[in-house]
Design an enzyme around this catalytic site. Sequence first.
Site, PDB file in Angstrom:
ATOM      1  N   PHE A  86     -70.557 -10.670  -9.556  1.00  8.86           N
ATOM      2  CA  PHE A  86     -69.870 -11.519  -8.587  1.00  8.86           C
ATOM      3  C   PHE A  86     -68.438 -11.719  -9.056  1.00  8.86           C
ATOM      4  O   PHE A  86     -68.199 -12.204 -10.177  1.00  8.86           O
ATOM      5  CB  PHE A  86     -70.598 -12.869  -8.449  1.00  8.86           C
ATOM      6  CG  PHE A  86     -72.002 -12.712  -7.929  1.00  8.86           C
ATOM      7  CD1 PHE A  86     -72.272 -12.787  -6.567  1.00  8.86           C
ATOM      8  CD2 PHE A  86     -73.055 -12.470  -8.810  1.00  8.86           C
ATOM      9  CE1 PHE A  86     -73.563 -12.626  -6.082  1.00  8.86           C
ATOM     10  CE2 PHE A  86     -74.356 -12.303  -8.338  1.00  8.86           C
ATOM     11  CZ  PHE A  86     -74.609 -12.376  -6.967  1.00  8.86           C
ATOM     12  N   VAL A 146     -71.618 -13.440 -13.178  1.00  5.83           N
ATOM     13  CA  VAL A 146     -70.466 -14.014 -12.489  1.00  5.83           C
ATOM     14  C   VAL A 146     -69.241 -13.836 -13.382  1.00  5.83           C
ATOM     15  O   VAL A 146     -69.275 -14.195 -14.570  1.00  5.83           O
ATOM     16  CB  VAL A 146     -70.718 -15.522 -12.206  1.00  5.83           C
ATOM     17  CG1 VAL A 146     -69.489 -16.185 -11.612  1.00  5.83           C
ATOM     18  CG2 VAL A 146     -71.912 -15.690 -11.271  1.00  5.83           C
ATOM     19  N   CYS A 147     -68.176 -13.259 -12.834  1.00  5.72           N
ATOM     20  CA  CYS A 147     -66.955 -13.037 -13.619  1.00  5.72           C
ATOM     21  C   CYS A 147     -66.389 -14.376 -14.083  1.00  5.72           C
ATOM     22  O   CYS A 147     -66.063 -15.242 -13.271  1.00  5.72           O
ATOM     23  CB  CYS A 147     -65.921 -12.307 -12.781  1.00  5.72           C
ATOM     24  SG  CYS A 147     -64.333 -12.175 -13.616  1.00  5.72           S
ATOM     25  N   VAL A 148     -66.268 -14.522 -15.379  1.00  8.30           N
ATOM     26  CA  VAL A 148     -65.863 -15.819 -15.937  1.00  8.30           C
ATOM     27  C   VAL A 148     -64.439 -16.197 -15.535  1.00  8.30           C
ATOM     28  O   VAL A 148     -64.171 -17.352 -15.207  1.00  8.30           O
ATOM     29  CB  VAL A 148     -66.087 -15.864 -17.475  1.00  8.30           C
ATOM     30  CG1 VAL A 148     -65.222 -14.857 -18.212  1.00  8.30           C
ATOM     31  CG2 VAL A 148     -65.843 -17.261 -18.020  1.00  8.30           C
TER      32      VAL A 148
END
Lengths: 120, 131
Positions: free
Chosen positions: B40, B78-80
């Site tokens: 994501f 999820v892309c941090v």
Amino acid sequence: MTQKRILIVCRRPPYGESFAREALDVAMASAAFDQETALLFLDAGVTLLAKNQQPETIGDKSLEKQFAALPLYDVNELYVDADALQQYRLSQTDLSLPAQPLATGEITQLLERSDIVLNF
Amino acid sequence: MTSFALMVLGAPVSTQAPQTALAFARAAVQGGHRILRVFFFHDGVHCGNQMLVPPAGQQPIAEQWAAFAQQHNIDLVVCVASALKRGVLDAGEAKRYDKPAATLHPAFALSGLGQWIDACVNAERHLSFGS
């Protein structure tokens, strides 16, 4: 990690939305993970290459320096759609990065010789 | 059998992208294919926000992804960098940045773009939703 040829296609404008910034992050990650990384600027994405961007006037930060730093991350293959440059009335001297202009047929070849094409 | 890496870029609620991605993922698994990872990115990180309250009768998107991923043992990442900017934080990040709540659904993990590159390189095909 297996090494593949990753082509990142930038086709959105640099400001007004954040896809260009995301494309830049993906390019740097790809290079950091030792993938053979190339960028292709298409459509409104060619304006990313224009010199003297002044997004401060709209409260944004310039991406120009960050894109200019790509060679430091070993991303040296930069291509731009010659037709789109003409459409946006940009000549080679207006560009901040040495992107190689490609004709439509050459873009097809570039896509064909890439293992992975990521569009932003 | 084909292995897939999926990227979700579009926001839930305002775009159809997360639902389309989920429908594709379900159909792929049902067809005997494998989903290596769902990543994501950009506005897609809102899919991992457990605070979303949909209208009555609709299941929150994070719950839908969580149930699917648990059933088929699929990695939801999820892309941090995208997530922090958009207020999607796990307990560790909430503490680190002194924020009052962890908003990330526990079925999702925060990680970097390297996870996407890794998934792309190892999957036979990759698809993006919402770009």
